[in-house]
Design a protein around this motif. Sequence first.
Motif, short mmCIF file in Angstrom:
data_model
loop_
_atom_site.label_atom_id
_atom_site.label_comp_id
_atom_site.label_asym_id
_atom_site.label_seq_id
_atom_site.Cartn_x
_atom_site.Cartn_y
_atom_site.Cartn_z
N LYS A 451 -2.94 1.98 -6.39
CA LYS A 451 -3.76 3.11 -7.32
C LYS A 451 -4.62 4.06 -7.68
CE LYS A 451 -1.38 7.25 -5.92
NZ LYS A 451 -0.08 8.76 -6.51
N THR A 452 -6.23 4.38 -7.76
CA THR A 452 -6.73 3.52 -8.50
C THR A 452 -6.90 5.19 -9.43
OG1 THR A 452 -8.26 4.96 -7.23
CG2 THR A 452 -8.66 2.74 -7.13
N ALA A 453 -7.58 5.45 -10.86
CA ALA A 453 -7.53 6.76 -11.55
C ALA A 453 -8.36 7.95 -10.42
CB ALA A 453 -8.46 5.98 -12.39
N GLU A 454 -9.29 7.42 -9.95
CA GLU A 454 -10.06 8.19 -9.40
C GLU A 454 -8.58 9.30 -8.13
OE1 GLU A 454 -10.97 6.06 -9.75
OE2 GLU A 454 -12.05 6.57 -10.97
N GLU A 455 -8.18 8.42 -7.35
CA GLU A 455 -7.09 8.96 -6.36
C GLU A 455 -5.98 9.41 -7.69
OE1 GLU A 455 -7.12 5.20 -2.42
OE2 GLU A 455 -6.09 4.85 -4.51
#
Length: 560
Positions: A451-455
Amino acid sequence: MAPANSLSAWSDLQAHHESVGKTIVLKDAFKSDPKRFDKFTRKVTLPADISSGSNGTDIIFDFSKNLITEETLDKLVKLAEEAGVEKKRDAMFAGEKINFTEGRAVYHPALRNVTNQPMKVDGVDVMNTKGGVNEVLEHMRVFSEQVRSGEWKGYTGKKLTTIINIGIGGSDLGPVMVTEALKHYGAKDLTLHFVSNIDGTHIAEALADSDPETTLFLIASKTFTTAETTTNANTAKTWFLEKTGGKGDIAKHFVALSTNESEVTKFGIDPANMFGFESWVGGRYSVWSAIGLSVVLYVGFDNFHKFLAGAHAMDQHFQKAPLKENIPVIGGLLSVWYSNFYGAQTHLVAPFDQYLHRFPAYLQQLSMESNGKTITSDGTPAKYTTGPVVFGEPCTNAQHSFFQLVHQGTKLIPSDFILAAKSHNPVSNNLHQKMLASNYLAQAEALMVGKTAEEVRAEGNVPEELVPHKVFMGNRPTTSILVGGLIGPAELGALIVYYEHLTFTEGAVWDINSFDQWGVELGKVLAKKILKEIDEEGAGSGHDSSTGGLLGAFKAYGGF
Ligand SMILES: O=P(O)(O)OC[C@H]1O[C@H](O)[C@H](O)[C@@H](O)[C@@H]1O
């Protein structure tokens, strides 16, 4: 054979790791190749007559969530070729003495050679010779049927309903794991105990639960000289004779599973009640031999035979499939890929199956006693890392304990997830099974996609300082094994043999002897010396101050 790092395929893989391996992003690889699952999935099918499904059982090995491309697999196969994996495999199946430090063949596949292929060691047909594989199997069948039917009686004429297997290491872990895994098939009127630890608690608790009139002891020891086993066996014998006022008949209540007839006889067991095997069966590969008698007693001979047949099916796959299609070979090569090129130190095996709760412990001995070695075939230390630390627990439990580290820790942990499509216990209209499967799928997916920071931010309401804590890096490799039905005896046999030959492949590439275990000796020798010192005056001699200090303290506190 040459050290693995001197092979040209090794340097080629190093370069490939720099250029491709380090940068591969699994979720992108799936996006750009819709056929990735098909390309990296392999299947074996167990025939209907042995499997738990009426049409046979497929076992699917999905390697697609590993950090590989097609080129990687080709290069790994090249490494296997250069390392002589096929030659070594063929030498094993030909009965050659590939256990070169002990001068022994490695011939446990003969124990499950249910199609009776000719198999010879030193020119002797090990299947049909007197005391050979088939004769011992027949003895196991007859004896188990007598005990299960009640025809074999204890000294007061009662049916034997408690079985205490006394053994350790390979003479314990296989029988424990398999009887647990096949509990669904187990005789409900039999109580099983497995006593392994020298800690007196282990035997004391088993005996406290047992009635000498109805108890059968299986003394399981390849060598019949292992201190834990002979001590526990003697304690059991004393208990039996005391409880029966000397009237108990050892011949009706004690049998031996061993290669050592003279020690068995010295212990007081009639050789007629000994189930033998040969020195070419390594302890950690012995559940297929007479050591499996507790399994036969528990699940019945027909089921044990299916267990052997499932194992044999995987042997045949390993012997015949080309390297690139060869499931255990691919598993072994992936382990090499992660250990030697990514620096992975561990390998997680998580069965999504409660019956398989001792499977990881069993695999620990199989893998770590086989490949926990430094010295290569020419007697020099390997200049590369060898056997990984294998660990595991059943899921979903493990998810609620150590999976935090698997998801967000700093270590790369290649993981295997195992699931059977069907449950023996489809309770609540399969709700449990569906939840189990959803976790099996979700964990592998989560480990890969992360899971990315954006997500994280897009989820809303996450304070900015928490964002990094909620990021999952992803790109963590898994192999998903899916049994296309129930895990019955044959399916279990095949799964075990997958790991046996995976371990073989690793050892073959690493140019080590996967079949000795000298590393367990030193501690045994020192324990013998210290045992004497406990009964002598003082705090022993020739010890460092820590060992001597602890010995003195133990004696003082323990009143020895
Ligand atoms: O079966 P046994 O001879 O009693 O040996 C039991 C175990 O002990 C040893 O220390 C070995 O490390 C194991 O490979 C073996 O399985």
